[in-house]
Design a protein around this motif. Structure first.
Motif, PDB file in Angstrom:
ATOM      1  N   ARG A 145      50.908  46.431  34.360  1.00 25.13           N
ATOM      2  CA  ARG A 145      50.254  46.596  32.957  1.00 25.13           C
ATOM      3  C   ARG A 145      50.752  47.857  32.517  1.00 25.13           C
ATOM      4  O   ARG A 145      50.853  47.875  31.319  1.00 25.13           O
ATOM      5  CB  ARG A 145      48.761  46.228  33.053  1.00 25.13           C
ATOM      6  CG  ARG A 145      48.481  44.814  33.408  1.00 25.13           C
ATOM      7  CD  ARG A 145      47.047  44.458  32.740  1.00 25.13           C
ATOM      8  NE  ARG A 145      46.803  43.047  32.747  1.00 25.13           N
ATOM      9  CZ  ARG A 145      46.105  42.388  33.115  1.00 25.13           C
ATOM     10  NH1 ARG A 145      45.161  43.068  33.990  1.00 25.13           N
ATOM     11  NH2 ARG A 145      45.865  40.988  32.995  1.00 25.13           N
ATOM     12  N   ALA A 146      50.919  49.028  33.146  1.00 28.07           N
ATOM     13  CA  ALA A 146      51.370  50.125  32.831  1.00 28.07           C
ATOM     14  C   ALA A 146      52.802  50.238  32.403  1.00 28.07           C
ATOM     15  O   ALA A 146      53.091  50.882  31.573  1.00 28.07           O
ATOM     16  CB  ALA A 146      51.178  51.190  33.869  1.00 28.07           C
ATOM     17  N   ALA A 175      54.303  39.982  27.771  1.00 26.64           N
ATOM     18  CA  ALA A 175      55.240  39.967  28.555  1.00 26.64           C
ATOM     19  C   ALA A 175      54.868  39.658  30.180  1.00 26.64           C
ATOM     20  O   ALA A 175      55.629  39.259  30.841  1.00 26.64           O
ATOM     21  CB  ALA A 175      56.308  41.104  28.787  1.00 26.64           C
ATOM     22  N   ILE A 176      53.427  39.568  30.112  1.00 28.28           N
ATOM     23  CA  ILE A 176      52.954  39.472  31.473  1.00 28.28           C
ATOM     24  C   ILE A 176      52.193  37.960  31.567  1.00 28.28           C
ATOM     25  O   ILE A 176      51.161  37.693  30.688  1.00 28.28           O
ATOM     26  CB  ILE A 176      51.884  40.443  31.764  1.00 28.28           C
ATOM     27  CG1 ILE A 176      52.651  41.849  31.890  1.00 28.28           C
ATOM     28  CG2 ILE A 176      51.255  40.249  33.199  1.00 28.28           C
ATOM     29  CD1 ILE A 176      51.704  42.992  32.044  1.00 28.28           C
ATOM     30  N   GLN A 181      42.388  35.188  38.580  1.00 28.04           N
ATOM     31  CA  GLN A 181      41.631  36.193  37.771  1.00 28.04           C
ATOM     32  C   GLN A 181      42.216  37.502  38.126  1.00 28.04           C
ATOM     33  O   GLN A 181      42.697  37.615  39.214  1.00 28.04           O
ATOM     34  CB  GLN A 181      40.195  35.929  38.495  1.00 28.04           C
ATOM     35  CG  GLN A 181      39.497  34.758  38.346  1.00 28.04           C
ATOM     36  CD  GLN A 181      39.313  34.578  36.635  1.00 28.04           C
ATOM     37  OE1 GLN A 181      38.975  35.295  35.945  1.00 28.04           O
ATOM     38  NE2 GLN A 181      39.571  33.215  36.232  1.00 28.04           N
ATOM     39  N   ASP A 182      42.090  38.426  37.407  1.00 23.80           N
ATOM     40  CA  ASP A 182      42.585  39.780  37.570  1.00 23.80           C
ATOM     41  C   ASP A 182      42.085  40.487  38.984  1.00 23.80           C
ATOM     42  O   ASP A 182      43.088  40.890  39.627  1.00 23.80           O
ATOM     43  CB  ASP A 182      42.169  40.711  36.333  1.00 23.80           C
ATOM     44  CG  ASP A 182      42.859  40.497  35.252  1.00 23.80           C
ATOM     45  OD1 ASP A 182      43.664  39.580  35.152  1.00 23.80           O
ATOM     46  OD2 ASP A 182      42.517  41.308  34.346  1.00 23.80           O
ATOM     47  N   VAL A 241      51.942  36.944  39.606  1.00 26.12           N
ATOM     48  CA  VAL A 241      52.101  37.532  38.214  1.00 26.12           C
ATOM     49  C   VAL A 241      53.605  37.664  38.055  1.00 26.12           C
ATOM     50  O   VAL A 241      54.367  37.613  38.669  1.00 26.12           O
ATOM     51  CB  VAL A 241      51.570  39.053  38.273  1.00 26.12           C
ATOM     52  CG1 VAL A 241      51.998  39.906  37.163  1.00 26.12           C
ATOM     53  CG2 VAL A 241      50.208  39.330  38.652  1.00 26.12           C
ATOM     54  N   THR A 242      53.787  36.970  36.628  1.00 30.50           N
ATOM     55  CA  THR A 242      55.197  36.771  36.241  1.00 30.50           C
ATOM     56  C   THR A 242      55.210  37.669  34.967  1.00 30.50           C
ATOM     57  O   THR A 242      54.353  37.772  34.194  1.00 30.50           O
ATOM     58  CB  THR A 242      55.519  35.397  35.835  1.00 30.50           C
ATOM     59  OG1 THR A 242      55.384  34.589  36.956  1.00 30.50           O
ATOM     60  CG2 THR A 242      56.910  35.212  35.462  1.00 30.50           C
ATOM     61  N   THR A 243      56.335  38.551  34.900  1.00 30.57           N
ATOM     62  CA  THR A 243      56.723  39.215  33.680  1.00 30.57           C
ATOM     63  C   THR A 243      57.954  39.033  33.601  1.00 30.57           C
ATOM     64  O   THR A 243      59.088  38.929  34.253  1.00 30.57           O
ATOM     65  CB  THR A 243      56.258  40.760  33.903  1.00 30.57           C
ATOM     66  OG1 THR A 243      56.570  41.426  32.799  1.00 30.57           O
ATOM     67  CG2 THR A 243      57.194  41.233  35.018  1.00 30.57           C
ATOM     68  N   VAL A 244      58.369  39.417  32.273  1.00 33.55           N
ATOM     69  CA  VAL A 244      59.661  39.275  31.436  1.00 33.55           C
ATOM     70  C   VAL A 244      60.469  40.381  31.095  1.00 33.55           C
ATOM     71  O   VAL A 244      59.304  41.203  30.267  1.00 33.55           O
ATOM     72  CB  VAL A 244      59.791  38.071  30.381  1.00 33.55           C
ATOM     73  CG1 VAL A 244      60.883  37.953  29.709  1.00 33.55           C
ATOM     74  CG2 VAL A 244      59.292  36.694  30.786  1.00 33.55           C
ATOM     75  N   SER A 245      61.414  40.911  31.162  1.00 34.53           N
ATOM     76  CA  SER A 245      61.976  42.363  30.656  1.00 34.53           C
ATOM     77  C   SER A 245      63.307  41.821  30.076  1.00 34.53           C
ATOM     78  O   SER A 245      64.095  41.108  30.405  1.00 34.53           O
ATOM     79  CB  SER A 245      62.387  43.146  31.833  1.00 34.53           C
ATOM     80  OG  SER A 245      62.919  44.001  31.713  1.00 34.53           O
TER      81      SER A 245
END
Length: 190
Positions: A21-22, A28-29, A34-35, A41-45
């Protein structure tokens, strides 16, 4: 696709999510679960107009009972994997036997495996967050060649990206700390 696996004594996976998250915008996440107890966790860049960008999915698994030793008999899949990793490292040649010994010590303290899978591959954004996670978790890596670790062979790297040991016995690191959470100190003393 590219992948690498991070191994750590730490069991607090909220730290991984905080690092993600930072580095990335919330849009994008994608967090599955639950947190405080996420599954992936998937993120796109690098996503731009008419360009999909790169995606990275992170998953983890932990020992059923965290600790600092590898039980002889265990049905725990993480402990089984650590036994196999220990045996694998034992049979590798090493230019620096002391460092190899420290790596073996570190393997016995591992409680969590964190897997990173990038499609089509890692990029600079992903490398930055992965290395930050490694520092935060005092981790080691096992990987083959990719954007993060430039190599032709499999090997182990420390949290700064220094080579601990590859399949040919080479290393660039000169030391490896084996840190144990205070709640497990009694395990180490005995």
């Amino acid at each position: 696709m590219e992948n690498c696996t991070l191994y750590t004594h730490d069991i607090d996976m909220k730290k991984v999510l905080a690092c993600i998250r930072a580095h990335f915008d919330e849009s994008a996440i994608t967090v599955k679960g639950q947190d405080n107890n996420w599954e992936s966790v998937t993120t796109v860049s690098g996503k731009r107009f008419l360009r999909r960008g790169n995606s990275m999915t992170i998953t983890f698994r932990q020992r059923e009972v965290p600790g600092t030793a590898l039980e002889e008999q265990s049905d725990d899949p993480v402990v089984t994997n650590l036994h196999n990793m220990y045996a694998y490292v034992q049979q590798l040649p090493a230019e620096n036997e002391k460092l190899k010994g420290r790596l073996l010590e570190k393997i016995t303290t591992i409680n969590t495996e964190v897997a990173f899978l990038a499609n089509p591959g890692f990029n600079g954004d992903f490398r930055a967050v992965i290395m930050e996670i490694a520092l935060e978790l005092d981790a080691i890596f096992f990987s083959e060649g990719n954007v993060i670790f430039r190599t032709d062979v499999q090997g182990f790297w420390d949290k700064t990206g220094a080579l601990l040991l590859d399949v040919n016995g080479h290393s660039t690191a000169t030391k490896l700390a084996v840190n144990v959470h205070p709640r497990y100190q009694m395990d180490v003393v005995m």
